[in-house]
Design a protein around this motif. Structure first.
Motif, PDB file in Angstrom:
ATOM      1  N   THR A  47     100.754  14.170-101.508  1.00  0.00           N
ATOM      2  CA  THR A  47     101.953  13.337-101.515  1.00  0.00           C
ATOM      3  C   THR A  47     101.603  11.874-101.763  1.00  0.00           C
ATOM      4  O   THR A  47     102.246  11.187-102.569  1.00  0.00           O
ATOM      5  N   LEU A  48     100.569  11.391-101.061  1.00  0.00           N
ATOM      6  CA  LEU A  48     100.144  10.000-101.238  1.00  0.00           C
ATOM      7  C   LEU A  48      99.674   9.745-102.667  1.00  0.00           C
ATOM      8  O   LEU A  48      99.949   8.687-103.240  1.00  0.00           O
ATOM      9  N   SER A  49      98.969  10.709-103.249  1.00  0.00           N
ATOM     10  CA  SER A  49      98.504  10.550-104.626  1.00  0.00           C
ATOM     11  C   SER A  49      99.683  10.409-105.582  1.00  0.00           C
ATOM     12  O   SER A  49      99.676   9.563-106.483  1.00  0.00           O
ATOM     13  N   PRO A 137      88.882  15.989-112.153  1.00  0.00           N
ATOM     14  CA  PRO A 137      87.730  16.619-111.498  1.00  0.00           C
ATOM     15  C   PRO A 137      88.053  17.062-110.079  1.00  0.00           C
ATOM     16  O   PRO A 137      87.646  18.154-109.656  1.00  0.00           O
ATOM     17  N   THR A 138      88.785  16.222-109.346  1.00  0.00           N
ATOM     18  CA  THR A 138      89.139  16.578-107.970  1.00  0.00           C
ATOM     19  C   THR A 138      89.983  17.842-107.937  1.00  0.00           C
ATOM     20  O   THR A 138      89.762  18.745-107.108  1.00  0.00           O
ATOM     21  N   GLY A 139      90.966  17.929-108.829  1.00  0.00           N
ATOM     22  CA  GLY A 139      91.819  19.108-108.870  1.00  0.00           C
ATOM     23  C   GLY A 139      91.048  20.368-109.210  1.00  0.00           C
ATOM     24  O   GLY A 139      91.246  21.416-108.581  1.00  0.00           O
ATOM     25  N   LEU A 140      90.153  20.296-110.211  1.00  0.00           N
ATOM     26  CA  LEU A 140      89.377  21.472-110.596  1.00  0.00           C
ATOM     27  C   LEU A 140      88.434  21.899-109.479  1.00  0.00           C
ATOM     28  O   LEU A 140      88.265  23.093-109.209  1.00  0.00           O
ATOM     29  N   ILE A 141      87.817  20.929-108.818  1.00  0.00           N
ATOM     30  CA  ILE A 141      86.940  21.253-107.694  1.00  0.00           C
ATOM     31  C   ILE A 141      87.709  22.015-106.615  1.00  0.00           C
ATOM     32  O   ILE A 141      87.228  23.004-106.055  1.00  0.00           O
ATOM     33  N   MET A 142      88.952  21.578-106.352  1.00  0.00           N
ATOM     34  CA  MET A 142      89.742  22.249-105.321  1.00  0.00           C
ATOM     35  C   MET A 142      90.151  23.644-105.760  1.00  0.00           C
ATOM     36  O   MET A 142      90.231  24.554-104.927  1.00  0.00           O
ATOM     37  N   MET A 166      94.231  26.195-103.813  1.00  0.00           N
ATOM     38  CA  MET A 166      94.085  26.296-105.266  1.00  0.00           C
ATOM     39  C   MET A 166      95.306  25.696-105.964  1.00  0.00           C
ATOM     40  O   MET A 166      95.177  24.945-106.936  1.00  0.00           O
ATOM     41  N   GLU A 167      96.487  26.033-105.449  1.00  0.00           N
ATOM     42  CA  GLU A 167      97.723  25.491-106.035  1.00  0.00           C
ATOM     43  C   GLU A 167      97.782  23.981-105.860  1.00  0.00           C
ATOM     44  O   GLU A 167      98.197  23.258-106.774  1.00  0.00           O
ATOM     45  N   ASN A 168      97.354  23.492-104.698  1.00  0.00           N
ATOM     46  CA  ASN A 168      97.297  22.044-104.475  1.00  0.00           C
ATOM     47  C   ASN A 168      96.371  21.371-105.482  1.00  0.00           C
ATOM     48  O   ASN A 168      96.665  20.299-106.009  1.00  0.00           O
ATOM     49  N   PHE A 172      97.341  18.607-108.101  1.00  0.00           N
ATOM     50  CA  PHE A 172      96.711  17.290-108.001  1.00  0.00           C
ATOM     51  C   PHE A 172      96.188  16.840-109.364  1.00  0.00           C
ATOM     52  O   PHE A 172      96.309  15.661-109.735  1.00  0.00           O
ATOM     53  N   GLY A 173      95.594  17.752-110.105  1.00  0.00           N
ATOM     54  CA  GLY A 173      95.094  17.395-111.424  1.00  0.00           C
ATOM     55  C   GLY A 173      96.197  17.184-112.443  1.00  0.00           C
ATOM     56  O   GLY A 173      96.113  16.286-113.287  1.00  0.00           O
ATOM     57  N   SER A 174      97.248  17.992-112.341  1.00  0.00           N
ATOM     58  CA  SER A 174      98.284  17.949-113.380  1.00  0.00           C
ATOM     59  C   SER A 174      99.154  16.696-113.299  1.00  0.00           C
ATOM     60  O   SER A 174      99.631  16.221-114.332  1.00  0.00           O
TER      61      SER A 174
END
Length: 225
Positions: A47-49, A137-142, A166-168, A172-174
């Motif tokens: 949410t903050l992102s 990168p953060t999204g893919l790592i998650m 995984m959905e988060n 996050f990346g998208s």
């Protein structure tokens, strides 16, 4: 090309770090309730992102994303899981998993490197997307960590936590590269998550009534004789 101040990039990086820490907490936590709380914390970071990107990119759509994310993932999904799965599941002290925590953290570090190097060749093509180097990168790592959580845990509820992070991660990346969706599309995407959580939670509840457990290894009791 949109120009973003270094301060906003620094804030976005800090939020991404929190996102990763909470995701790691979901993966290695030995208590179901703690795992759920880490998921809620990660959803707050998501949410903050969205709020940071909304302010930096001057887009109202991401404000709707932030609001919908908070309502669905910080409030609705935890309530659905607590109701559908049952309080006794979250009162259990230990969650069975295939690896011990130190080994899990080591594997997570390897996946983090894999995720970073997998995204690195794509980033130069997104040089005009200010937050791509942080969020992608953060999204893919998650996403990788979530898949590892599903494989690691032997409890069906804990495995569902892996699917949720995984959905988060994908979300996050998208939001860094696709932040102009209509409000209707955002609502439709967000409502899917609580519905899926409810359906899977009800299935887990039914399985527990039949087998007396939520461990994946006991599901063979559901076979018809």
């Amino acid at each position: 090309m949109i120009t973003v101040s270094p301060i906003m990039l620094s804030i976005a990086g800090s939020v991404a770090a929190l996102f990763v820490v909470f995701g790691l907490g979901v993966m290695v936590s030995r208590q179901m309730l703690a795992s759920l709380r880490f998921f809620m914390g990660q959803s707050v970071a998501l949410t903050l992102s969205a709020l940071v990107l909304a302010d930096a990119l001057h887009t109202v759509n991401l404000l709707w994303v932030a609001l919908i994310t908070f309502v669905t993932k910080v409030i609705a999904v935890p309530l659905v899981l607590r109701w559908a799965a049952g309080e006794e599941i979250y009162g259990r002290r230990e969650v069975d998993q295939a690896l011990e925590i130190p080994a899990s953290v080591l594997v997570a570090a390897v996946f983090a490197l894999v995720g970073w190097f997998a995204v690195a060749p794509v980033l130069p093509t997104l040089h005009d997307v200010p937050f791509a180097a942080i969020n992608l990168p953060t999204g893919l790592i998650m996403v990788l960590w979530g898949a590892f959580t599903v494989a690691l845990r032997r409890e069906s509820v804990a495995q569902m936590m892996g699917l949720l992070i995984m959905e988060n991660g994908a979300f996050f990346g998208s939001i860094a590269i696709v932040h102009n969706l209509t409000v209707i599309a955002e609502i439709a995407a967000a409502v899917d998550v609580p519905i899926v959580a409810l359906v899977i939670g009800l299935l887990i509840r039914s399985i527990r009534r039949v087998t007396g457990s939520t461990r994946v290894g006991t599901l063979d009791k559901l076979h018809e004789h």
